[in-house]
Scaffold this motif. Sequence first.
Motif, PDB file in Angstrom:
ATOM      1  N   ARG A 101       0.826  -1.211   0.000  1.00 22.16           N
ATOM      2  CA  ARG A 101       0.000   0.000   0.000  1.00 22.16           C
ATOM      3  C   ARG A 101       0.859   1.260   0.000  1.00 22.16           C
ATOM      4  O   ARG A 101       0.424   2.350   0.384  1.00 22.16           O
ATOM      5  CB  ARG A 101      -0.945   0.078   1.196  1.00 22.16           C
ATOM      6  CG  ARG A 101      -2.149  -0.833   1.144  1.00 22.16           C
ATOM      7  CD  ARG A 101      -1.798  -2.241   1.513  1.00 22.16           C
ATOM      8  NE  ARG A 101      -2.953  -2.946   2.082  1.00 22.16           N
ATOM      9  CZ  ARG A 101      -2.914  -4.221   2.422  1.00 22.16           C
ATOM     10  NH1 ARG A 101      -1.812  -4.930   2.257  1.00 22.16           N
ATOM     11  NH2 ARG A 101      -3.984  -4.790   2.934  1.00 22.16           N
ATOM     12  N   SER A 147     -15.135   1.096   2.150  1.00 20.31           N
ATOM     13  CA  SER A 147     -14.251   1.479   3.248  1.00 20.31           C
ATOM     14  C   SER A 147     -13.220   0.386   3.521  1.00 20.31           C
ATOM     15  O   SER A 147     -12.027   0.672   3.709  1.00 20.31           O
ATOM     16  CB  SER A 147     -15.083   1.755   4.509  1.00 20.31           C
ATOM     17  OG  SER A 147     -14.240   2.066   5.601  1.00 20.31           O
ATOM     18  N   GLU A 148     -13.675  -0.869   3.511  1.00 21.75           N
ATOM     19  CA  GLU A 148     -12.761  -1.986   3.771  1.00 21.75           C
ATOM     20  C   GLU A 148     -11.711  -2.113   2.672  1.00 21.75           C
ATOM     21  O   GLU A 148     -10.518  -2.295   2.943  1.00 21.75           O
ATOM     22  CB  GLU A 148     -13.553  -3.283   3.905  1.00 21.75           C
ATOM     23  CG  GLU A 148     -12.680  -4.489   4.198  1.00 21.75           C
ATOM     24  CD  GLU A 148     -13.472  -5.756   4.457  1.00 21.75           C
ATOM     25  OE1 GLU A 148     -12.857  -6.844   4.444  1.00 21.75           O
ATOM     26  OE2 GLU A 148     -14.693  -5.660   4.679  1.00 21.75           O
ATOM     27  N   SER A 175     -10.749   0.205   0.414  1.00 23.10           N
ATOM     28  CA  SER A 175      -9.947   1.409   0.185  1.00 23.10           C
ATOM     29  C   SER A 175      -9.123   1.815   1.401  1.00 23.10           C
ATOM     30  O   SER A 175      -8.204   2.627   1.277  1.00 23.10           O
ATOM     31  CB  SER A 175     -10.855   2.578  -0.205  1.00 23.10           C
ATOM     32  OG  SER A 175     -11.682   2.944   0.889  1.00 23.10           O
ATOM     33  N   GLU A 176      -9.481   1.283   2.575  1.00 18.51           N
ATOM     34  CA  GLU A 176      -8.835   1.648   3.839  1.00 18.51           C
ATOM     35  C   GLU A 176      -9.065   3.111   4.211  1.00 18.51           C
ATOM     36  O   GLU A 176      -8.234   3.754   4.835  1.00 18.51           O
ATOM     37  CB  GLU A 176      -7.344   1.289   3.805  1.00 18.51           C
ATOM     38  CG  GLU A 176      -7.121  -0.191   3.513  1.00 18.51           C
ATOM     39  CD  GLU A 176      -5.671  -0.612   3.458  1.00 18.51           C
ATOM     40  OE1 GLU A 176      -4.786   0.203   3.793  1.00 18.51           O
ATOM     41  OE2 GLU A 176      -5.424  -1.775   3.075  1.00 18.51           O
ATOM     42  N   ASN A 209      -5.953   5.987  -2.346  1.00 19.20           N
ATOM     43  CA  ASN A 209      -6.817   4.924  -1.839  1.00 19.20           C
ATOM     44  C   ASN A 209      -7.650   4.286  -2.947  1.00 19.20           C
ATOM     45  O   ASN A 209      -8.021   3.107  -2.861  1.00 19.20           O
ATOM     46  CB  ASN A 209      -7.698   5.450  -0.721  1.00 19.20           C
ATOM     47  CG  ASN A 209      -6.878   5.913   0.476  1.00 19.20           C
ATOM     48  OD1 ASN A 209      -6.441   7.061   0.515  1.00 19.20           O
ATOM     49  ND2 ASN A 209      -6.640   5.019   1.411  1.00 19.20           N
ATOM     50  N   THR A 248      -7.681   0.310  -3.707  1.00 17.29           N
ATOM     51  CA  THR A 248      -8.878  -0.478  -3.983  1.00 17.29           C
ATOM     52  C   THR A 248      -8.651  -1.415  -5.157  1.00 17.29           C
ATOM     53  O   THR A 248      -8.964  -2.613  -5.108  1.00 17.29           O
ATOM     54  CB  THR A 248     -10.069   0.442  -4.293  1.00 17.29           C
ATOM     55  OG1 THR A 248     -10.246   1.351  -3.222  1.00 17.29           O
ATOM     56  CG2 THR A 248     -11.338  -0.359  -4.481  1.00 17.29           C
ATOM     57  N   LYS A 268      -6.395  -4.342  -4.529  1.00 16.95           N
ATOM     58  CA  LYS A 268      -7.065  -5.475  -3.882  1.00 16.95           C
ATOM     59  C   LYS A 268      -7.991  -6.225  -4.835  1.00 16.95           C
ATOM     60  O   LYS A 268      -8.160  -7.443  -4.702  1.00 16.95           O
ATOM     61  CB  LYS A 268      -7.838  -4.980  -2.654  1.00 16.95           C
ATOM     62  CG  LYS A 268      -6.932  -4.506  -1.525  1.00 16.95           C
ATOM     63  CD  LYS A 268      -7.739  -4.061  -0.323  1.00 16.95           C
ATOM     64  CE  LYS A 268      -6.851  -3.582   0.795  1.00 16.95           C
ATOM     65  NZ  LYS A 268      -7.640  -3.098   1.953  1.00 16.95           N
TER      66      LYS A 268
END
Length: 340
Positions: A30, A171-172, A174-175, A199, A203, A206
């Motif tokens: 990240r 939210s999960e 993208s943190e 972010n 996304t 992931k």
Amino acid sequence: MENITLIEEARNGLVENIHHGLICGVNDQRQSIYNVGNEEQYVYYRSASKPIQAIPVFLSNIISKYNLTDEEAALFTASQRGETYHISALKSLLHKLPVKEEELFCPASYPLNAGPKEEMIRNQESKRRLYHNCAGKHLGFVAMCRELGYPVDGYWEESHPLQQKIVSILSELSEVPESQIIKGIDGCGVPVFAIPLKNMAITYLKLACPELIMDDHMKHAVKNMTRVMNEHSNIVASEDFVCSVLLKDSNIVAKGGAQGVYCFGLKKERMGFALKVLSGSEDVWPNILASILEQIDYSNKETTASLRALKPSVVKNDSGMAVGEIKELFLLSGNVGEIE
């Protein structure tokens, strides 16, 4: 937003158009490894959020329950353009799912692509909600409401439980805490989300590398979703459009959005990228994306060549005469400005 030049378009040596923008690339830690402009700038995903908005469907048993084909399932992630295969799959979805066309909140529309639009007008066909660019997404929304026992009415409202579920998933992935996600209203009437560009890249990292997702159920859902996107790339856009060209490469997960937003992830390289063209132009996506892949020495040269073929650097007039050129004026680096 920083005015860093990504693209210049010139005609007979005179600059005709300048496209400023932002780019961020992250690795599987990240960390930002490539950066043009302010990676913390908030940007709306627009339709680049469609794969995220489709995840609830892939988390459910809707696909198997209603015997959907992979081609039909790909429509949940798509910005379909009304080609024959799009319309056929949309009509099949409408037939199989417990959804009525009048329940879709997206407005009645003609297809985006000129060919099918002109044919429908010649045949005196009316606009339909099913033909809207976002119809696949909305079919998925209504089907999910029925599956989860949510009210269909108001599914497009930010306060609706389905939209709240989507924000939680975003939210999960993208943190970004839910409280820091900016919400607006997209062209089709549902919530659209803005988060920092970095972010957005995380996304798509992931989506390309679902093993980085902690929740096993979501990990499996994302793997299945990106598989159908790759295997049915033309459903996600159509022939000779950037999304379909990139998704034909099984190593890439990609989706564009309105106003110059583009996101993609690379599986083997374990990277995620997000970019924003500040002019809002989508025309220069192929040039920017090809340059990014060239600068990172991406191994599949055929993919890069296909992007170059979509938008050659030589500008030609209607007679095929070379009259200008398109130049990429950015370098991927941790601290980069314009190239003089």
